[in-house]
Design an enzyme around this catalytic site. Sequence first.
Site, PDB file in Angstrom:
ATOM      1  N   CYS A  69       0.913  -1.074   0.151  1.00 51.01           N
ATOM      2  CA  CYS A  69       0.115   0.052   0.091  1.00 51.01           C
ATOM      3  C   CYS A  69       0.931   1.401   0.114  1.00 51.01           C
ATOM      4  O   CYS A  69       1.686   1.536   0.745  1.00 51.01           O
ATOM      5  CB  CYS A  69      -1.017   0.048   1.134  1.00 51.01           C
ATOM      6  SG  CYS A  69      -1.609   1.445   1.482  1.00 51.01           S
ATOM      7  N   CYS A  72       0.366   3.558   2.892  1.00 51.64           N
ATOM      8  CA  CYS A  72       0.818   2.976   4.161  1.00 51.64           C
ATOM      9  C   CYS A  72       2.354   3.409   4.371  1.00 51.64           C
ATOM     10  O   CYS A  72       2.870   3.720   5.340  1.00 51.64           O
ATOM     11  CB  CYS A  72       0.288   1.661   4.204  1.00 51.64           C
ATOM     12  SG  CYS A  72      -1.400   1.167   4.286  1.00 51.64           S
TER      13      CYS A  72
END
Length: 145
Positions: A69, A72
Amino acid sequence: MSDRIQIVCPHCDAANRVPVDRDAAVGKCGRCGEPLFTGKPAALTTARFGKHLANSDIPIVADFWASWCGPCRAMAPIFDAAAKSLEPRARFVKIDVDAEPALAQQFGVRGIPALFLFKDGKVAAHHSGLADASLLRRWVETNAA
């Protein structure tokens, strides 16, 4: 009011009772001897997270994330810096949603990164998506009080 708070070791998950008049930031675990706070988020599994949630008197700030991600990965250094500056007022932990899908499902994580603040074993606040350093700090300080 108790004269001690319970802090869970990020290394061995032992519950440690620390006098409130002592600086928990320099405390060491009674079981393993490691520091109770490292200035870095602890990576937890479902079982370990359960121990922290059930036995911690301080708020727990959890970052649900995944290595693939992009947001992230962008959030990681911000979360790390928050752990360094806000511990021992809260414990910062990371939960990999790919490794721990049942835990993510338990808390209804639908998108990542997802931040949860737990107090007394319950969700006290939730934030979805990327947060910059000032937003994260304000969010933790407001909800951990």
